[in-house]
Design an enzyme around this catalytic site. Structure first.
Site, PDB file in Angstrom:
ATOM      1  N   TYR A   1     -50.736 -12.556   3.961  1.00  0.00           N
ATOM      2  CA  TYR A   1     -49.928 -12.634   5.182  1.00  0.00           C
ATOM      3  C   TYR A   1     -48.562 -12.031   4.864  1.00  0.00           C
ATOM      4  O   TYR A   1     -47.907 -12.433   3.901  1.00  0.00           O
ATOM      5  CB  TYR A   1     -49.749 -14.090   5.641  1.00  0.00           C
ATOM      6  CG  TYR A   1     -48.839 -14.215   6.836  1.00  0.00           C
ATOM      7  CD1 TYR A   1     -49.337 -14.143   8.128  1.00  0.00           C
ATOM      8  CD2 TYR A   1     -47.454 -14.347   6.669  1.00  0.00           C
ATOM      9  CE1 TYR A   1     -48.494 -14.217   9.226  1.00  0.00           C
ATOM     10  CE2 TYR A   1     -46.608 -14.420   7.760  1.00  0.00           C
ATOM     11  CZ  TYR A   1     -47.132 -14.359   9.036  1.00  0.00           C
ATOM     12  OH  TYR A   1     -46.297 -14.424  10.119  1.00  0.00           O
TER      13      TYR A   1
ATOM     14  N   TYR B   1     -47.682 -19.401  17.946  1.00  0.00           N
ATOM     15  CA  TYR B   1     -49.021 -19.783  17.475  1.00  0.00           C
ATOM     16  C   TYR B   1     -49.646 -20.897  18.306  1.00  0.00           C
ATOM     17  O   TYR B   1     -50.360 -21.737  17.773  1.00  0.00           O
ATOM     18  CB  TYR B   1     -48.968 -20.236  16.003  1.00  0.00           C
ATOM     19  CG  TYR B   1     -48.348 -19.245  15.051  1.00  0.00           C
ATOM     20  CD1 TYR B   1     -48.867 -17.961  14.910  1.00  0.00           C
ATOM     21  CD2 TYR B   1     -47.255 -19.599  14.268  1.00  0.00           C
ATOM     22  CE1 TYR B   1     -48.305 -17.051  14.025  1.00  0.00           C
ATOM     23  CE2 TYR B   1     -46.686 -18.691  13.380  1.00  0.00           C
ATOM     24  CZ  TYR B   1     -47.218 -17.427  13.270  1.00  0.00           C
ATOM     25  OH  TYR B   1     -46.659 -16.534  12.382  1.00  0.00           O
TER      26      TYR B   1
ATOM     27  N   LYS C   1     -36.464 -15.800   4.227  1.00  0.00           N
ATOM     28  CA  LYS C   1     -36.502 -17.258   4.342  1.00  0.00           C
ATOM     29  C   LYS C   1     -35.347 -17.962   3.627  1.00  0.00           C
ATOM     30  O   LYS C   1     -34.295 -18.167   4.201  1.00  0.00           O
ATOM     31  CB  LYS C   1     -37.849 -17.795   3.837  1.00  0.00           C
ATOM     32  CG  LYS C   1     -39.023 -17.428   4.741  1.00  0.00           C
ATOM     33  CD  LYS C   1     -40.270 -18.150   4.314  1.00  0.00           C
ATOM     34  CE  LYS C   1     -41.508 -17.703   5.076  1.00  0.00           C
ATOM     35  NZ  LYS C   1     -41.623 -18.246   6.426  1.00  0.00           N
TER      36      LYS C   1
ATOM     37  N   ASP D   1     -43.920  -9.116  -2.111  1.00  0.00           N
ATOM     38  CA  ASP D   1     -43.390  -9.815  -0.941  1.00  0.00           C
ATOM     39  C   ASP D   1     -43.096 -11.247  -1.385  1.00  0.00           C
ATOM     40  O   ASP D   1     -43.978 -12.101  -1.401  1.00  0.00           O
ATOM     41  CB  ASP D   1     -44.422  -9.766   0.188  1.00  0.00           C
ATOM     42  CG  ASP D   1     -43.999 -10.592   1.400  1.00  0.00           C
ATOM     43  OD1 ASP D   1     -42.970 -11.287   1.312  1.00  0.00           O
ATOM     44  OD2 ASP D   1     -44.718 -10.561   2.414  1.00  0.00           O
TER      45      ASP D   1
HETATM   46  C1  PLP Z   1     -45.058 -13.820   2.466  1.00  0.00           C
HETATM   47  C2  PLP Z   1     -44.422 -13.641   3.793  1.00  0.00           C
HETATM   48  N1  PLP Z   1     -43.978 -12.415   4.148  1.00  0.00           N
HETATM   49  C3  PLP Z   1     -43.370 -12.208   5.318  1.00  0.00           C
HETATM   50  C4  PLP Z   1     -43.186 -13.226   6.226  1.00  0.00           C
HETATM   51  C5  PLP Z   1     -42.531 -12.954   7.547  1.00  0.00           C
HETATM   52  O1  PLP Z   1     -41.230 -13.449   7.574  1.00  0.00           O
HETATM   53  P1  PLP Z   1     -40.502 -13.701   8.984  1.00  0.00           P
HETATM   54  O2  PLP Z   1     -41.214 -14.830   9.647  1.00  0.00           O
HETATM   55  O3  PLP Z   1     -39.083 -14.003   8.611  1.00  0.00           O
HETATM   56  O4  PLP Z   1     -40.622 -12.427   9.753  1.00  0.00           O
HETATM   57  C6  PLP Z   1     -43.621 -14.514   5.892  1.00  0.00           C
HETATM   58  C7  PLP Z   1     -43.434 -15.638   6.834  1.00  0.00           C
HETATM   59  O5  PLP Z   1     -44.013 -16.688   6.716  1.00  0.00           O
HETATM   60  C8  PLP Z   1     -44.263 -14.737   4.649  1.00  0.00           C
HETATM   61  O6  PLP Z   1     -44.727 -15.931   4.291  1.00  0.00           O
END
Ligand code: PLP
Length: 399
Positions: A133, A6, A250, A223
């Site tokens: 996101y 980024y 995470k 998610d």
């Molecule tokens: C809600 C959400 N989904 C998916 C992801 C993507 O995860 P990764 O960075 O482990 O690919 C993130 C990352 O910040 C996220 O906040």
């Protein structure tokens, strides 16, 4: 040379080099910093945790990785058993992968194929939220709605397979009425939309979504890569409203290493489970079910339960509310607090320019983005440390 995330590499500020990390602290050459970002919201137990370290060390002495293609092992079996019993409802079927983005990809592929396996090939559309996101891989970029990150998609023009709606019940009802026969899933970051601006919304929206998904036979996908493991003040939002597919990442490994899981309920699993080889889920990341990741994830969940992390998170929330009570500045749009997340949204992003250095000099690592000055601290943080993080945020406006 490292190509940093980024960032415009030509103009980016030199990154601080971390020499050591322990508990909530990051150590640079000249500073001891409270990590108020928890390494992108993942390091819930803090750094260099003796039990988590030990879980990895004892597994690495046996083996660090074997593939899941035709093989299995104790750490992955134990972790899937644990998730099966620990997660709500019949969210029992665990497909592991190496990152949150890939786990979302797997969830979207599952939802699409679930209907294809039943001959419903017209269900190609994903319903998702404005400002959502879900990761930086291509399908997750499409399902997401964030031009600040993913303007590169403009090259393709508008996407006919994704519909974005605001977190408003009338918009939700309208979308279902209009598109229900073409939808395979409704994909959401439940209650808290992270990277799209720390936006918070009410559980009533999710309850209505569950009803509509049931009414029209659409899969509900949560998610919880960012929200899972207590961040919203709920262990999982899935404890409040049960999705058909739940995605975790995470904090799954306590932030020790990249790993994620896409957990399907019985209905979804049974949509694949038959004698037809073409109905199999054709996916298999090399490092899925990595033995070190599974060992540390198991230990992380054990600590989360044993040390009653939910009460730690509730305490973080109540201290945050107390400290932010009555705090106001005309440059602030809104202050939002939910569980282990606080966001001070400013009216103009330029107000936050220079904050990172200001915080650094006061012993806090922070990384504001868009209009958001936020903290998502490790859950082991002590009261005076949290007060320091919040005090630094307030001091920026008082200078
Ligand atoms: C809600 C959400 N989904 C998916 C992801 C993507 O995860 P990764 O960075 O482990 O690919 C993130 C990352 O910040 C996220 O906040």
């Amino acid at each position: 040379m490292i190509w940093f995330p980024y960032e415009q590499m030509k103009t980016m500020k030199k990154p601080w080099k971390i020499l050591d990390a322990e508990g909530v602290y990051l150590y640079t050459e000249d500073q001891k910093l409270i990590d108020s970002v928890s390494s992108w919201w993942s390091v819930i137990h803090g750094y260099k945790h003796p039990e988590l370290n030990e879980a990895i060390i004892s597994q690495v002495k046996k083996f660090s990785h074997v593939m899941l293609g035709g093989l299995t092992h104790e750490p992955v079996e134990k972790l899937s058993d644990k998730l099966e019993s620990w997660l709500p409802g019949d969210l029992d079927y665990c497909f592991f992968s190496d990152s949150g983005s890939v786990a979302v990809e797997v969830g979207l592929k599952m939802a699409l194929q679930y209907y294809m396996n039943q001959g419903e090939n017209q269900r190609t559309k994903i319903l998702s939220l404005e400002h959502s996101y879900h990761g930086d891989t291509f399908k997750t970029m499409e399902a997401g709605d964030d031009e600040d990150y993913h303007f590169v998609l403009k090259a393709y023009g508008s996407n006919p397979h994704v519909i974005h709606i605001p977190t408003k019940i009338p918009a939700l009802e309208e979308a279902f009425l209009k598109y229900h026969s073409e939808l395979n899933c409704f994909l959401v970051e439940p209650l808290l939309q992270g990277a799209g601006g720390m936006r918070m919304y009410d559980v009533a929206f999710l309850r209505r979504a569950r009803q509509l998904c049931d009414q029209y036979g659409v899969l509900l996908v949560f998610d919880e890569v960012a929200t899972g493991f207590g961040r919203t003040g709920n262990r999982f939002v899935a404890d409040l409203v049960l999705p058909d597919i739940l995605i975790l990442g995470k904090a799954l490994t306590g932030g020790y290493m990249g790993h994620a899981v896409t957990v399907a309920n019985r209905k979804v699993f049974e949509g694949f489970y038959n004698d037809n080889p073409e109905h199999a889920l054709m996916h298999g990341p090399t490092f899925m079910g990595n033995a070190l990741a599974c060992s540390v994830a198991l230990k992380s969940i054990e600590i989360f339960e044993k040390q009653d992390y939910m009460s730690k998170i509730h305490k973080i929330e109540s201290i945050t509310r107390r400290e932010m009570e009555g705090f106001f500045d005309p440059r602030i749009q809104e202050i939002r607090i939910m569980g282990g997340c606080v966001c001070v949204e400013v009216k103009d992003a330029s107000v936050l320019k220079g904050y990172q250095q200001f915080a650094y000099e006061r012993g806090v690592f922070s990384r504001p983005f868009l209009n958001c000055l936020y903290a998502m601290v490790p859950y082991i943080i002590q009261e005076e440390e949290l007060v320091k993080v919040l005090g630094t945020m307030k001091a920026w406006f008082g200078r």
